[in-house]
Design an enzyme around this catalytic site. Structure first.
Site, short mmCIF file in Angstrom:
data_model
loop_
_atom_site.label_atom_id
_atom_site.label_comp_id
_atom_site.label_asym_id
_atom_site.label_seq_id
_atom_site.Cartn_x
_atom_site.Cartn_y
_atom_site.Cartn_z
N CYS A 13 43.84 42.76 47.39
CA CYS A 13 44.91 43.39 47.68
C CYS A 13 45.72 44.25 46.55
O CYS A 13 46.66 44.70 46.61
CB CYS A 13 46.02 42.46 48.40
SG CYS A 13 45.09 41.50 49.78
N GLU B 104 47.41 42.99 43.93
CA GLU B 104 48.49 42.45 43.39
C GLU B 104 48.31 41.50 42.09
O GLU B 104 48.92 41.59 41.14
CB GLU B 104 49.18 41.60 44.34
CG GLU B 104 48.83 40.07 44.55
CD GLU B 104 47.82 40.41 45.75
OE1 GLU B 104 47.72 39.20 46.54
OE2 GLU B 104 47.39 41.22 46.01
N ASN C 158 42.65 41.80 42.34
CA ASN C 158 42.01 41.27 43.57
C ASN C 158 41.76 42.22 44.75
O ASN C 158 42.36 43.25 44.59
CB ASN C 158 42.92 39.89 43.85
CG ASN C 158 44.07 40.42 44.36
OD1 ASN C 158 44.81 41.32 43.98
ND2 ASN C 158 44.91 39.93 45.46
#
Length: 1201
Positions: free
Chosen positions: A484, A486, A482
């Site tokens: 970011c 994570e 995704n």
């Protein structure tokens, strides 16, 4: 499942007692204009004002909430849990405009969320009985209200709108799998099945227009962005530039398509109104376009610099050419061979490479009667047209690095790139692919490192490590993440996130961690996230099917940095690593144990049977890390994880971590797992502020002293609450703690201050009444001088009691304390005592060996030297990673002086320590970021236009030069008519009346000005009169008005501030600044220098290009008859100008508060902020949050968290 109470007790059917209160929420721009306002909203009493503001501004439903509701009967659902819809009969009794409104209470939001989750859970048999459902509901409301945990933003946006209020809308093309039948269904409603997932990974095929292809991906992304989610994709399937196409010809390449997606994302705001779209672009390191991809953002930043510089040069030189065409009469004025001034301006333009055709174009326009060129000057502000023009600004970019590549870098080996078609063909034919290009691995590594140093992208994702911890490899590899970084799982899957506030589980008396409470929270929130998969809809068929099949969850935590400080443990220590590992293991293995319990009742996820041996292998490796097993015990890993070191971990935490690991494995072996993944560490941007977290995700704190927002407005300086507890844990006495805290945040009183104290000020003439005013302002003061200004003390006291004339205390740079005889050293000592040093270094009583406990991500205050190294960040990530299904979203901050070798070492260490992904941000690596060192270097170095002219006209014949100047400026004074037109403008600048009058030639050009401030002192009034005469003489001798405008706008001295009485100008930095803004708007059409555009004042027309400038009762020429627009009409500058934008204008500048640019940025940096301005509220309280920025004032982020 049978639920038991832990945090609540039954009380008349409600959860346990929470104190509620009514608050107002208001977010304003620096100039006082409102961004958002809501009054009398009901919130928990102990919530901070920032948390209240974010809940009200971002998460309250603003419209569509009925004033009256009624329940919808549904078989098998208890009445208290049934859906609600508008009660149309009751609503008809109200006026149409009163029937629907917005949410006004936090309890409404908590009920909407908890009720919806409980409804879906009860409906699909997640609870053994109604009592368990009621307990579940009560406990969730309690956890939300007490800020123990929070779901990701899409849950707040979307969940429960249909269940609680009957809000619905037209389907947006979503799909879901019916939990009763297991069949894929196309949604018929926008909200009946909400979109609660924040994180998506999507695939893209090497196909232009068909389903699953390139253009289809942009549609799927748009659907996600609209509902507040982010998405990532690995684009390695797309062919490289010049790669052969099946129908003949060559491919335009990966980058051409990435630019289309970037443009599409930039046009969409996530969640409708709140944030920009967030996306991740991944690329394999063997892709033929990898070099262009690495350089993408570096190249685009260079373009921004070129656009900004070029626009300013064009504007200056083209207008100079235009002006030169009017310095003599007749047709010869357009001939540079006969107009020496025109020749000179053309030569100057050619020296800086102004295009010849633009020079010719301006002369042609002058022939047609145009007198000015509107050429928009672009800026380096990240929201400016310069950044909007270039590509690559709407994604985080990461490169997928394999162990093979890293080994090639280590051994300085060659590295092959492969055409996509060749790689696929070789795979089908069972042979080795032929490389399209071969590079040195270290050359590519150098490119990656330089790009990250220069532009903060690309980040790195370690492909081999990621896939060695993959629970479902039978269904394909993990290719992307995704935005970011994570969530890492299969393509076309989604993950919904939630984070626990770890600080809530530290007993502040015993300073022990509440293991049982944390376990209970992890269990309930794992159930919530699982229920969210059941109720969700998804943006495509594939995502709906695969998310249902694998049911990935994203439980995480925030405030780890605060917990470590409270426990008196340095972030950079073996103890911190062990505790981080233990907490992560408890969360992770409790979630998997809960998943196994749900599998017992609901069955394991659909893909489990196929991947059972792989998943159990991964779970066993997680368990081995909890037991700190030797490297030879791990299965299928090339890099040994960092286990929990029992020598540094509290025994009770280690015991809990190992017990939970044992339980998860034993239950999983028996029942399987309901979810393929259960945990991630997200950046917890906005939701971290809703939970009042001091630190987000796995981050350390960014500063020791915070500025707490007050309910009535303003800020109050406080010490980070972790500091006193950390000092207590280290054994300091209450009196020592008080002294250390006061050293950091200040005593907020003059009593006891060195040199400048109550007694000293009384001797200087201060009265008790005035001293009380000063004392009252000190708790809010960032600097002691702020308490000693004329607005606080009053002009009457300064003149009558202290005998200081108004001319003196109104002069720029006036310091009352220095005027009273105190030295700068005296003032600094008093300032440190009263306002604090904002650092703990050199604090009284504090032992140097304890300094590391209070180290932050940045240097603290103006005296702070210490900050956490990049290695310390990586080590903490490495301690948590073995107990996380996904990865850790984190951007490691590096100081501006970091070198490229630091980038290489950080990325290499990340791989060696088994981290799955990392991103680095070097301070100042973005052109849009204000940087202290740059500001200090260039502050005060401004371009003197007259000096520039003198230098440009230097030759061997100084007499000839003098003659030219005389000819140009003296021999052709243009007389004004005896009776002339003009206008009078009255305004109030910073509380002082200003009358501006103009005199005009017959053709409407300005020839003179008069300035009257009749109530000011004689000296000031006379200076203004002399200044007006000087300007008038210049205008009559041919000095263009625009030259004065360029020289005097943004000039700063008092009076300044808010302007009233002028319809276009609402803020100025001085009277001179105001005057030339007004003249520029009236005579040059420079509406960009005002804060209110003409179209904002018209109710019946939109952006007319022939807007008429008005004079005093006399109509002037329409703008288009005297102004040429080289480019489309310039976009108006926003009222709140970013610092980088102000710098780029090369003029003395100030913020709307009147503080100088350099000082404002310094203050922001000293407070621990980045120096960037918030796009939502304009404040300068931005901190780095994962790979994005987060505003600590209003909660806005530049990403998806």
């Amino acid at each position: 499942m049978k639920m038991n109470r832990h945090f609540t007790v039954p009380q008349n059917g409600e959860s346990s007692t929470i104190q509620w209160t009514k608050r107002n929420s208001k977010i304003t721009n620096p100039d006082g204009s409102k961004v958002f306002e809501a009054n009398d909203i009901l919130v928990p009493e102990d919530w901070s004002q920032v948390a209240v503001d974010i809940l009200a501004q971002k998460y309250f439903r603003r419209k569509g909430v009925p004033k009256y509701l009624k329940k919808v009967q549904e078989d098998g659902i208890p009445e208290w849990l049934q859906k609600s819809i508008p009660d149309t009969e009751k609503l008809e009794s109200l006026k149409p405009e009163d029937r629907f409104g917005g949410e006004t209470s936090a309890l409404e939001v908590f009920h909407r969320l908890a009720g919806c989750w409980t409804y879906w859970g009860y409906k699909y048999k997640y609870f053994s009985d109604e009592e368990s459902a009621k307990i579940f509901y009560d406990e969730i409301v309690y956890m939300l209200a007490t800020q123990m945990a929070a779901p990701n933003s899409p849950q707040w946006f979307n969940t429960g709108l249909n269940w609680a209020y009957g809000i619905d809308g037209k389907s947006q093309g979503h799909y879901y799998v019916d939990p009763s039948t297991g069949k894929l269904v196309k949604s018929t409603s926008a909200y009946e099945h909400p979109q609660p997932h924040a994180c998506f990974i999507q695939s893209v095929d090497d196909d232009l227009v068909n389903e699953g292809g390139i253009m289809d991906l942009w549609v799927r992304e748009a659907r996600l962005f609209k509902y507040g989610s982010g998405t990532g994709t690995n684009f390695s399937n797309l062919r490289g530039e010049n790669e052969p196409l099946s129908g003949g010809g060559k491919s335009s390449g990966l980058m051409s398509f990435l630019k289309i997606g970037d443009r599409a994302a930039g046009a969409i705001k996530s969640g409708g109104t709140t944030r920009r779209a967030a996306k991740m672009v991944c690329l394999d390191v063997d892709h033929p376009d990898i070099e262009n991809f690495i350089d993408w953002k570096v190249t685009e930043e260079k373009k921004v610099a070129s656009l900004v510089t070029g626009s300013m040069l064009n504007n200056r030189h083209l207008n100079a050419i235009m002006s030169a065409c009017y310095e003599m009469e007749g047709e010869d004025r357009f001939n540079p061979k006969k107009n020496s001034s025109l020749k000179k301006t053309i030569q100057d333009a050619k020296k800086v490479l102004i295009p010849d055709n633009y020079i010719k174009r301006v002369i042609d326009l002058a022939r047609q009667g145009y007198k000015e060129i509107l050429f928009e000057e672009l800026t380096t502000d990240w929201q400016s047209d310069a950044y909007n023009t270039v590509s690559g600004q709407n994604s985080n970019n990461s490169i997928r690095l394999t162990n093979e590549f890293m080994a090639a870098v280590e051994q300085d080996q060659p590295w092959n790139l492969y055409f996509r078609t060749e790689k696929e063909k070789a795979k089908v034919e069972g042979r080795k692919a032929k490389p399209s290009q071969t590079l040195r691995a270290r050359e590519l590594w150098e490119k990656i490192s330089y790009a990250a140093w220069a532009s903060a992208d690309p980040g790195t994702q370690y492909h081999t490590t990621i896939n060695e911890w993959h629970t479902c490899p039978e269904d394909g590899p993990i290719n992307a993440s995704n935005p970011c970084s994570e969530y890492m799982f299969l393509d076309n899957t989604a993950c919904n996130l939630a984070s626990a506030n770890l600080q809530k589980f530290v007993n502040l008396e015993t300073l022990n961690f509440d293991v049982e409470g944390f376990r209970y929270l992890c269990k309930l929130w794992t159930i919530i996230l699982e229920i969210s998969v059941t109720m969700a809809q998804f943006p495509s068929k594939e995502i709906a099917e695969l998310s249902y099949k694998f049911r990935t969850l994203g439980l995480g935590y925030a405030n780890l940095g605060s917990v470590l400080m409270v426990l008196g443990i340095p972030y950079d220590s073996q103890q911190a690593m062990a505790i981080t590992g233990a907490i992560s293991s408890i969360m992770h293995m409790t979630a998997y144990a809960t998943s196994a319990e749900m599998a017992k009742e609901q069955g394991p996820f659909v893909g489990y049977a196929k991947n059972q041996k792989h998943m159990l292998r991964v779970i066993r490796n997680h368990r081995r890390a909890a037991y700190n097993a030797p490297s030879g015990d791990y299965e299928g890993l090339t890099i040994t994880p960092i286990g929990i070191n029992p020598a540094f971990c509290p025994s009770y935490m280690l015991k809990a971590a190992q017990e939970d690991a044992d339980l998860a494995l034993s239950l999983g072996e028996k029942y399987g797992f309901r979810n393929a993944q259960v945990t991630v560490i997200a950046p917890t941007g906005t939701i971290g502020l809703v939970m009042d977290c001091d630190t987000t995700g796995i981050e350390p704190d960014f500063t020791l002293v915070k500025f707490k927002k007050l309910a009535g407005g303003g800020y109050f300086k406080i010490i980070n609450q972790s500091v006193p507890y950390g000092l207590k844990k280290l054994g300091y006495s209450p009196s020592e703690i008080e002294a250390i805290v006061n050293y950091c945040k200040g005593h907020a009183t003059l009593n006891g201050a060195p040199v400048i104290n109550t007694q000293a000020l009384k001797e200087k003439g201060f009265t008790n009444e005035i001293l009380e005013k000063v004392e009252a302002s000190l708790p809010l003061a960032f600097d002691i001088n702020f308490a000693f200004n004329k607005f606080n003390l009053g002009e009457n006291f300064l003149t009558k009691n202290l005998g200081i004339s108004k001319e003196i205390f109104d002069s720029p740079g006036f310091s009352l304390l220095e005027h009273l005889g105190f030295t700068k050293e005296d003032i600094n000592k008093a300032n440190d005592y009263v306002c604090g040093t904002m650092t703990i270094e050199n604090a009284p009583f504090l032992k140097e060996k304890d300094y590391p406990v209070f180290d932050c991500a940045n240097k603290c205050g103006k005296y702070g030297k210490r900050f956490l190294s990049y290695e310390s960040h990586i080590r903490i990530m490495a301690a948590a990673q073995p107990f996380i299904s996904g990865a850790i979203s984190k951007t490691i901050n590096l100081p501006e002086e970091a070198v490229i070798e630091d980038i290489k070492n950080a990325y290499f260490l990340s791989w060696k320590m088994m981290i799955k992904a990392n991103a680095l941000y070097r301070d100042g690596s973005k052109l849009s970021q204000p940087l202290n060192s740059v500001l200090e270097l260039l502050n005060g170095i401004e371009i003197d236009d007259q000096e520039e002219i003198r230098e440009a006209t230097i030759s061997k014949d100084p007499v000839q030069i003098a003659e030219k100047i005389v000819t140009k400026y003296i021999s052709h004074r243009r007389k004004l008519p005896s009776r002339r037109a003009g206008y009078t403008q009255k305004a109030i600048v910073g509380g002082h009346k200003v009358y501006l009058r103009t005199g005009e030639y017959e053709d409407g050009q300005i020839g003179e000005i008069f300035i009257d401030m009749h109530k000011e002192g004689a000296a000031f009034r006379s200076l203004m009169n002399a200044f007006a005469i000087s300007v008038s003489l210049g205008l009559q001798h041919g000095v263009p008005l625009e030259e004065y405008v360029d020289a005097f706008t943004f000039f700063k001295f008092e009076p300044n501030g808010i302007v009233s009485g002028n319809k276009h100008i609402k803020m100025s930095t001085s009277v001179i600044d105001y005057i030339f803004r007004e003249l520029a708007i009236t005579y040059l059409g420079r509406y960009d220098l005002g804060q209110v555009a003409p179209e904002d004042l018209r109710g019946d027309e939109i952006g007319s290009k022939r807007a008429t400038a008005e004079s005093n009762g006399q109509e002037k020429e329409t703008l288009s008859s005297m102004t040429a627009v080289i480019e489309p009409t310039p976009k108006k500058e926003v009222e709140t100008i970013s610092y980088s934008q102000m710098i780029s204008k090369e003029k003395p500048s100030s913020s709307p508060s009147g503080i100088s640019l350099l000082e404002e940025v310094k203050l922001a940096k000293i407070k621990g902020y980045t120096g960037d301005s918030c796009s939502e509220c304009g404040s300068f309280e931005m901190v780095r949050n994962g790979s994005c920025l987060k505003c600590m004032s209003c909660g806005s982020t530049t990403g998806c968290s």
